[in-house]
Scaffold this motif. Structure first.
Motif, PDB file in Angstrom:
ATOM      1  N   UNK A  59      -6.154 -44.880  44.375  1.00 10.37           N
ATOM      2  CA  UNK A  59      -5.087 -44.249  45.158  1.00 10.37           C
ATOM      3  C   UNK A  59      -5.614 -42.910  45.659  1.00 10.37           C
ATOM      4  N   UNK A  60      -5.522 -42.682  46.971  1.00 12.19           N
ATOM      5  CA  UNK A  60      -5.997 -41.405  47.506  1.00 12.19           C
ATOM      6  C   UNK A  60      -4.844 -40.688  48.212  1.00 12.19           C
ATOM      7  N   UNK A  61      -5.039 -39.392  48.403  1.00 10.92           N
ATOM      8  CA  UNK A  61      -4.054 -38.596  49.150  1.00 10.92           C
ATOM      9  C   UNK A  61      -3.988 -39.138  50.565  1.00 10.92           C
ATOM     10  N   UNK A  62      -3.053 -38.665  51.352  1.00  9.37           N
ATOM     11  CA  UNK A  62      -3.051 -39.102  52.743  1.00  9.37           C
ATOM     12  C   UNK A  62      -1.645 -39.445  53.155  1.00  9.37           C
ATOM     13  N   UNK A  63      -1.195 -40.612  52.706  1.00 10.32           N
ATOM     14  CA  UNK A  63       0.174 -41.002  53.068  1.00 10.32           C
ATOM     15  C   UNK A  63       1.140 -39.980  52.458  1.00 10.32           C
ATOM     16  N   UNK A  64       2.393 -40.119  52.786  1.00 16.88           N
ATOM     17  CA  UNK A  64       3.369 -39.109  52.371  1.00 16.88           C
ATOM     18  C   UNK A  64       3.485 -38.961  50.870  1.00 16.88           C
ATOM     19  N   UNK A  65       3.764 -37.745  50.467  1.00 16.57           N
ATOM     20  CA  UNK A  65       3.980 -37.479  49.050  1.00 16.57           C
ATOM     21  C   UNK A  65       5.418 -37.833  48.675  1.00 16.57           C
ATOM     22  N   UNK A  66       5.559 -38.541  47.571  1.00 14.55           N
ATOM     23  CA  UNK A  66       6.892 -38.998  47.163  1.00 14.55           C
ATOM     24  C   UNK A  66       7.464 -38.025  46.137  1.00 14.55           C
ATOM     25  N   UNK A  67       8.705 -37.620  46.358  1.00 15.37           N
ATOM     26  CA  UNK A  67       9.383 -36.723  45.422  1.00 15.37           C
ATOM     27  C   UNK A  67      10.504 -37.480  44.735  1.00 15.37           C
ATOM     28  N   UNK A  68      10.582 -37.293  43.433  1.00 11.91           N
ATOM     29  CA  UNK A  68      11.650 -37.955  42.676  1.00 11.91           C
ATOM     30  C   UNK A  68      12.955 -37.215  42.891  1.00 11.91           C
ATOM     31  N   UNK A  69      14.077 -37.884  42.650  1.00 15.18           N
ATOM     32  CA  UNK A  69      15.359 -37.177  42.705  1.00 15.18           C
ATOM     33  C   UNK A  69      15.322 -35.977  41.754  1.00 15.18           C
ATOM     34  N   UNK A  70      15.918 -34.886  42.169  1.00 14.03           N
ATOM     35  CA  UNK A  70      15.867 -33.665  41.365  1.00 14.03           C
ATOM     36  C   UNK A  70      16.988 -33.588  40.340  1.00 14.03           C
ATOM     37  N   UNK A  71      17.918 -34.520  40.386  1.00 15.40           N
ATOM     38  CA  UNK A  71      18.977 -34.494  39.385  1.00 15.40           C
ATOM     39  C   UNK A  71      19.407 -35.927  39.128  1.00 15.40           C
ATOM     40  N   UNK A  72      20.257 -36.063  38.107  1.00 11.67           N
ATOM     41  CA  UNK A  72      20.738 -37.403  37.775  1.00 11.67           C
ATOM     42  C   UNK A  72      21.870 -37.840  38.706  1.00 11.67           C
ATOM     43  N   UNK A  73      22.248 -36.971  39.676  1.00 10.70           N
ATOM     44  CA  UNK A  73      23.395 -37.297  40.537  1.00 10.70           C
ATOM     45  C   UNK A  73      23.054 -38.253  41.672  1.00 10.70           C
ATOM     46  N   UNK A  74      21.787 -38.351  42.019  1.00 12.86           N
ATOM     47  CA  UNK A  74      21.464 -39.287  43.086  1.00 12.86           C
ATOM     48  C   UNK A  74      20.141 -39.979  42.758  1.00 12.86           C
ATOM     49  N   UNK A  75      19.894 -41.070  43.439  1.00 17.13           N
ATOM     50  CA  UNK A  75      18.664 -41.806  43.166  1.00 17.13           C
ATOM     51  C   UNK A  75      17.801 -41.886  44.411  1.00 17.13           C
ATOM     52  N   UNK A  76      17.986 -40.939  45.316  1.00 15.67           N
ATOM     53  CA  UNK A  76      17.251 -40.989  46.581  1.00 15.67           C
ATOM     54  C   UNK A  76      15.879 -40.351  46.427  1.00 15.67           C
ATOM     55  N   UNK A  77      14.872 -41.105  46.768  1.00 17.18           N
ATOM     56  CA  UNK A  77      13.524 -40.548  46.824  1.00 17.18           C
ATOM     57  C   UNK A  77      13.368 -39.818  48.139  1.00 17.18           C
ATOM     58  N   UNK A  78      12.497 -38.834  48.135  1.00 18.29           N
ATOM     59  CA  UNK A  78      12.187 -38.170  49.395  1.00 18.29           C
ATOM     60  C   UNK A  78      10.691 -38.285  49.643  1.00 18.29           C
ATOM     61  N   UNK A  79      10.320 -38.162  50.904  1.00 21.99           N
ATOM     62  CA  UNK A  79       8.901 -38.234  51.217  1.00 21.99           C
ATOM     63  C   UNK A  79       8.541 -37.053  52.117  1.00 21.99           C
ATOM     64  N   UNK A  80       7.406 -36.431  51.813  1.00 19.64           N
ATOM     65  CA  UNK A  80       6.944 -35.280  52.590  1.00 19.64           C
ATOM     66  C   UNK A  80       5.618 -35.667  53.237  1.00 19.64           C
ATOM     67  N   UNK A  81       5.558 -35.540  54.584  1.00 18.89           N
ATOM     68  CA  UNK A  81       4.309 -35.889  55.279  1.00 18.89           C
ATOM     69  C   UNK A  81       3.742 -34.636  55.934  1.00 18.89           C
TER      70      UNK A  81
END
Ligand SMILES: Nc1ncnc2c1ncn2[C@@H]1O[C@H](COP(=O)(O)OP(=O)(O)O)[C@@H](O)[C@H]1O
Ligand SMILES: [Mg+2]
Length: 384
Positions: free
Chosen positions: A84-106
């Motif tokens: 696995x190498x860097x490159x594609x977007x970085x995935x961020x986990x939900x920051x709290x237990x209130x939601x389950x939405x992942x975020x991606x930073x490119x």
């Protein structure tokens, strides 16, 4: 003007939709490439009609990135090890237990919502993956995941505490001694005496490693310091065990459905056919696989097979395991069973022992993946 998109939480997925599965693989341990190969196997076999798949790789330095959904990219071909190498977007986990939405930073852009996941399948081996650390992150975010929780993962990784729990549950284990950092060096004589009392040969192992890395069989006490040094390359804590004379038998355990007990596969026997490998060492496991055969069900009397299965389930329960585990035992010449270890994320390519033992027990690889995801989807989050 601030154009940062609001990180709109996507609520738990609509029951009319397919559950969304995050396959998590790669990681910081020495078993990075094996984990990628497992991901290749699962990407190829997972039922796409039933599950929506989000592959997320962890780079060797620990960054979580969106990964290609292509089994071929992650397979080991012509000796090329996937990574696995860097490159594609970085995935961020939900920051709290209130939601389950992942975020991606490119490319340093503002985070974009990637959507909710219903379940994570951590296909990670070794430290920083199989040892409860990643499981802890998932617990913090209230994300459901396949396999053992924080404590069972940590215990499964640490042969010292694993053995204490197994002994506490009355399970048969080999006598052992633990050498903590510094103890042996300060005054080796009493430790050499203690090891001698175990009887030779002994196995000297890093407490928290896998794949037989850093393990030596010592038949002469003069070789003990070198064996301890070799183990310490992997872990400052070292465990020394009396050698067990016996056949190496493995059993695949699958967590029970809600309210039901865990299930054990037909046990299989690992036969190392090339005597140049003094034991089931790293080379025999990965580099000289032709020298290793799995015979499943093992050629043992029916009552011994049943005993192995019962002990495998008791071992699974003794460490509070969930989902899956492979329990490895020795069967001695008088048909006694001694537990060697539990692996909470065993090798999981279609060619690995765990799926092959289930295959031989009537559960094919795609159905096994499905069953593990079902178990994870139905288990509660939080304290269980
Ligand atoms: N006490 C023991 N007696 C006999 N063989 C052993 C013993 N401990 C380890 N071995 C041999 O070494 C291999 C690797 O040891 P194990 O404890 O399973 O480490 P790992 O976690 O790296 O797989 C075993 O599969 C077995 O062949
Ligand atoms: Mg082992």
């Amino acid at each position: 003007m601030d154009t940062t998109p609001a990180a709109v939480p996507v609520t738990a997925s609509d029951p009319a939709q397919r559950p969304r599965v995050m396959l998590l693989f790669g990681g910081r341990s020495g078993e990075h490439a094996i984990s990628c190969a497992t991901a290749g196997g699962v990407l190829r076999a997972i039922d796409r009609e039933k599950y929506d798949v989000v592959p997320v790789g962890i780079t060797r330095s620990g960054r979580w990135v969106l990964a290609e959904d292509d089994p071929d990219v992650w397979s080991i071909t012509d000796g090329r090890l996937p990574e696995v190498t860097d490159g594609a977007g970085q995935v961020l986990l939900p920051q709290s237990a209130d939601d389950r939405a992942l975020q991606v930073v490119r490319d340093g852009s503002a985070p974009a919502v990637l959507g909710a996941v219903d379940v994570v399948f951590p296909l990670l081996h070794g430290p920083f993956g199989e040892d409860g650390t990643v499981q802890g992150m998932l617990e913090l975010a209230d994300l459901r995941y396949v396999g053992a929780g924080v404590l069972a993962s940590a215990v499964g990784m640490d042969k010292h505490f694993m053995k204490l729990l197994l002994a506490g549950a009355g399970l048969p284990i080999a006598p052992f001694v633990v050498l903590r950092p510094g103890e042996f060096d300060r005054d080796p004589a009493p430790w050499i005496q203690t090891v001698a009392e175990l009887g030779l040969p002994v196995f000297v192992k890093p407490a928290r490693a896998g794949s037989s890395l850093g393990i030596s069989k010592v038949t002469d006490l003069a070789d003990l310091p070198a064996a301890i040094d070799a183990a310490r390359q992997h872990d400052p804590k070292v465990i020394v065990e009396a050698a067990v004379v016996g056949r190496e038998i493995e059993c695949a355990v699958l967590g029970g459905r809600p309210g039901e007990p865990a299930r054990a596969s037909q046990p299989g026997e690992i036969v190392v056919t090339d005597s140049r490998h003094g034991f089931y060492d790293f080379e025999a496991k990965y580099l000289d696989e032709a020298s290793v055969r799995l015979s499943c069900p093992a050629d043992l009397p029916p009552d011994v097979l049943e005993e192995v299965r019962a002990i495998a389930v008791r071992t699974f329960d003794a460490v509070g395991c969930e989902g899956l585990a492979r329990v490895d035992v020795f069967v001695t010449p008088d048909d006694g069973v001694v537990v060697n270890e539990i692996n909470t994320m065993p090798g999981f390519t279609p060619f690995s022992m765990y799926p092959r033992m289930w295959e031989a027990s009537g559960l094919a690889y795609p159905q096994l993946i499905d069953e593990l995801l079902e178990l994870a989807l139905t288990r509660p989050v939080g304290l269980r």
